[in-house]
Enzyme design. Structure first.
Site, PDB file in Angstrom:
ATOM      1  N   ASP A   8       0.797  -1.234   0.000  1.00 20.71           N
ATOM      2  CA  ASP A   8       0.000   0.000   0.000  1.00 20.71           C
ATOM      3  C   ASP A   8       0.836   1.294   0.000  1.00 20.71           C
ATOM      4  O   ASP A   8       1.480   1.607   1.009  1.00 20.71           O
ATOM      5  CB  ASP A   8      -0.923   0.035   1.219  1.00 20.71           C
ATOM      6  CG  ASP A   8      -1.715  -1.264   1.416  1.00 20.71           C
ATOM      7  OD1 ASP A   8      -1.158  -2.354   1.180  1.00 20.71           O
ATOM      8  OD2 ASP A   8      -2.889  -1.169   1.822  1.00 20.71           O
ATOM      9  N   GLU A  39      -3.993   1.667  -3.009  1.00 22.06           N
ATOM     10  CA  GLU A  39      -5.280   2.033  -2.405  1.00 22.06           C
ATOM     11  C   GLU A  39      -5.242   3.228  -1.453  1.00 22.06           C
ATOM     12  O   GLU A  39      -6.277   3.787  -1.134  1.00 22.06           O
ATOM     13  CB  GLU A  39      -5.910   0.831  -1.681  1.00 22.06           C
ATOM     14  CG  GLU A  39      -5.283   0.539  -0.351  1.00 22.06           C
ATOM     15  CD  GLU A  39      -6.265   0.010   0.695  1.00 22.06           C
ATOM     16  OE1 GLU A  39      -7.455  -0.094   0.418  1.00 22.06           O
ATOM     17  OE2 GLU A  39      -5.800  -0.293   1.801  1.00 22.06           O
ATOM     18  N   ASN A  40      -4.042   3.610  -0.978  1.00 23.63           N
ATOM     19  CA  ASN A  40      -3.958   4.748  -0.051  1.00 23.63           C
ATOM     20  C   ASN A  40      -3.094   5.880  -0.606  1.00 23.63           C
ATOM     21  O   ASN A  40      -2.660   6.760   0.137  1.00 23.63           O
ATOM     22  CB  ASN A  40      -3.358   4.314   1.290  1.00 23.63           C
ATOM     23  CG  ASN A  40      -4.099   3.156   1.901  1.00 23.63           C
ATOM     24  OD1 ASN A  40      -3.589   2.030   1.924  1.00 23.63           O
ATOM     25  ND2 ASN A  40      -5.300   3.381   2.378  1.00 23.63           N
ATOM     26  N   HIS A  68     -10.385   0.551   0.028  1.00 23.46           N
ATOM     27  CA  HIS A  68     -10.489   1.990  -0.274  1.00 23.46           C
ATOM     28  C   HIS A  68     -10.536   2.269  -1.784  1.00 23.46           C
ATOM     29  O   HIS A  68     -10.317   3.409  -2.203  1.00 23.46           O
ATOM     30  CB  HIS A  68      -9.302   2.745   0.334  1.00 23.46           C
ATOM     31  CG  HIS A  68      -9.324   2.796   1.829  1.00 23.46           C
ATOM     32  ND1 HIS A  68     -10.220   3.569   2.526  1.00 23.46           N
ATOM     33  CD2 HIS A  68      -8.584   2.144   2.763  1.00 23.46           C
ATOM     34  CE1 HIS A  68     -10.027   3.405   3.837  1.00 23.46           C
ATOM     35  NE2 HIS A  68      -9.037   2.534   3.998  1.00 23.46           N
ATOM     36  N   HIS A 154      -6.173  -8.844   0.261  1.00 23.51           N
ATOM     37  CA  HIS A 154      -6.273  -7.595   1.008  1.00 23.51           C
ATOM     38  C   HIS A 154      -7.193  -7.766   2.219  1.00 23.51           C
ATOM     39  O   HIS A 154      -8.414  -7.799   2.078  1.00 23.51           O
ATOM     40  CB  HIS A 154      -6.806  -6.515   0.054  1.00 23.51           C
ATOM     41  CG  HIS A 154      -6.650  -5.131   0.570  1.00 23.51           C
ATOM     42  ND1 HIS A 154      -5.485  -4.414   0.428  1.00 23.51           N
ATOM     43  CD2 HIS A 154      -7.500  -4.332   1.247  1.00 23.51           C
ATOM     44  CE1 HIS A 154      -5.638  -3.225   0.979  1.00 23.51           C
ATOM     45  NE2 HIS A 154      -6.844  -3.152   1.493  1.00 23.51           N
ATOM     46  N   HIS A 179      -2.962  -4.410   3.231  1.00 22.04           N
ATOM     47  CA  HIS A 179      -3.995  -3.745   4.048  1.00 22.04           C
ATOM     48  C   HIS A 179      -3.551  -3.395   5.462  1.00 22.04           C
ATOM     49  O   HIS A 179      -3.982  -2.370   5.975  1.00 22.04           O
ATOM     50  CB  HIS A 179      -5.293  -4.576   4.107  1.00 22.04           C
ATOM     51  CG  HIS A 179      -6.376  -3.973   4.964  1.00 22.04           C
ATOM     52  ND1 HIS A 179      -7.101  -2.872   4.565  1.00 22.04           N
ATOM     53  CD2 HIS A 179      -6.841  -4.308   6.196  1.00 22.04           C
ATOM     54  CE1 HIS A 179      -7.993  -2.577   5.513  1.00 22.04           C
ATOM     55  NE2 HIS A 179      -7.852  -3.418   6.520  1.00 22.04           N
ATOM     56  N   HIS A 181      -0.526  -2.590   6.489  1.00 24.43           N
ATOM     57  CA  HIS A 181       0.525  -1.573   6.397  1.00 24.43           C
ATOM     58  C   HIS A 181       1.763  -1.906   7.235  1.00 24.43           C
ATOM     59  O   HIS A 181       2.648  -1.064   7.369  1.00 24.43           O
ATOM     60  CB  HIS A 181       0.001  -0.180   6.778  1.00 24.43           C
ATOM     61  CG  HIS A 181      -0.998   0.355   5.800  1.00 24.43           C
ATOM     62  ND1 HIS A 181      -1.332   1.693   5.734  1.00 24.43           N
ATOM     63  CD2 HIS A 181      -1.744  -0.257   4.854  1.00 24.43           C
ATOM     64  CE1 HIS A 181      -2.247   1.874   4.788  1.00 24.43           C
ATOM     65  NE2 HIS A 181      -2.510   0.696   4.248  1.00 24.43           N
TER      66      HIS A 181
END
Ligand SMILES: [Fe+2]
Ligand SMILES: [Fe+2]
Length: 270
Positions: A8, A39-40, A68, A154, A179, A181
């Protein structure tokens, strides 16, 4: 094939690390194929079309998303326009875009990239990822239809990720978790030849609470009250992920190594 997966990408710091360093790593590690979870990437929540273009330009062959996926509303349209973006297979029955696709790699080779969302401890109930991935792997047999297959799993729970690893062992080249992190230290090759790591970790500033500036998360944990918004931490980012070398004929993993480059985390590389 030499494949790099990056976890991510978190906000501006994560994007900067990818845009500044990925092309150098491609060259240094002679990478054939790079998949990046985005996604982030946009302010910690979702991925805008502009930032997706920047990550692709920086050297990602494919971008995956996550829970996300559509926090940035322009992704609802852009995911239909840009085939190099993969959203979770089981996000929603009406979600735009695709959850799996076969991509060309150098030398006429083919790589399947797919993403699924887990169900344990997730904020929303998603459909069963195990039955979602099944027809995708069946349609692209390793060593027959594709030279390599990567599934981005994820979700929160390491147990669910490990179960997915074993479920796909021998049928995918790489099962990598995203997911949370935070990278897990369990990179390995499973008995039937699938490279596995429970979580790749994020590409972001680790002087943070999972990529967010630590002041507000600390405040919420300590007081139980919300005082402000979460904002991505802005310090130097670590690129975190997984390097896998696969056998082109069988699609099985030959070598796996954790990748940690720059920032606070101690270095690890192929
Ligand atoms: Fe994330
Ligand atoms: Fe996520």
């Amino acid at each position: 094939m030499r494949i790099l997966f990056l976890g991510d990408v978190m906000g501006r710091a994560g994007r900067a690390a990818v845009t500044e360093r990925l092309s150098g790593l491609r060259e240094k590690w002679q990478l054939d194929f790079v998949v990046v979870n985005g996604e982030n990437a946009t302010n910690g929540a979702g991925l805008s079309a502009a930032h997706a273009k920047a990550l692709l330009e920086a050297g990602a062959d494919v971008l995956t998303l996550g829970d996300h996926a559509f926090d940035q509303k322009d992704m609802l349209r852009f995911v239909e326009e840009e085939p190099r973006i993969i959203r979770p297979l089981n996000f929603s029955k009406v979600a735009p875009g695709r959850g799996a696709r076969v991509f060309p790699a150098p030398g006429g080779r083919k790589v399947l990239v797919a993403q699924v969302l887990g169900q344990v401890f997730m904020k929303r109930p998603f459909d069963d990822p195990f039955s979602a991935i099944e027809p995708v792997l069946k349609a692209a047999p390793l060593g027959v239809q594709v030279n390599a297959a990567l599934v981005d799993m994820h979700c929160e729970a390491t147990s669910e990720k490990m179960a997915m690893g074993h479920w796909c062992d021998g049928r995918a080249s790489i099962i990598v978790g995203t997911h949370t992190h935070v990278p897990t230290g369990d990179a390995m090759i499973l008995p039937r030849g699938t490279a596995y790591q429970s979580d790749a970790g994020m590409c972001g500033d680790y002087n943070s609470v999972i990529g967010m500036d630590k002041a507000e998360p600390l405040n919420r944990f300590i007081t139980g009250m919300s005082k402000g918004r979460f904002t991505p931490a802005a310090g130097p980012a670590t690129l975190s992920g997984l390097f896998v070398e696969t056998d082109d004929a069988t699609g099985k993993a030959k070598r796996v190594a954790m990748v940690r480059d720059g920032g606070l985390l101690q270095p690890a590389a192929p």
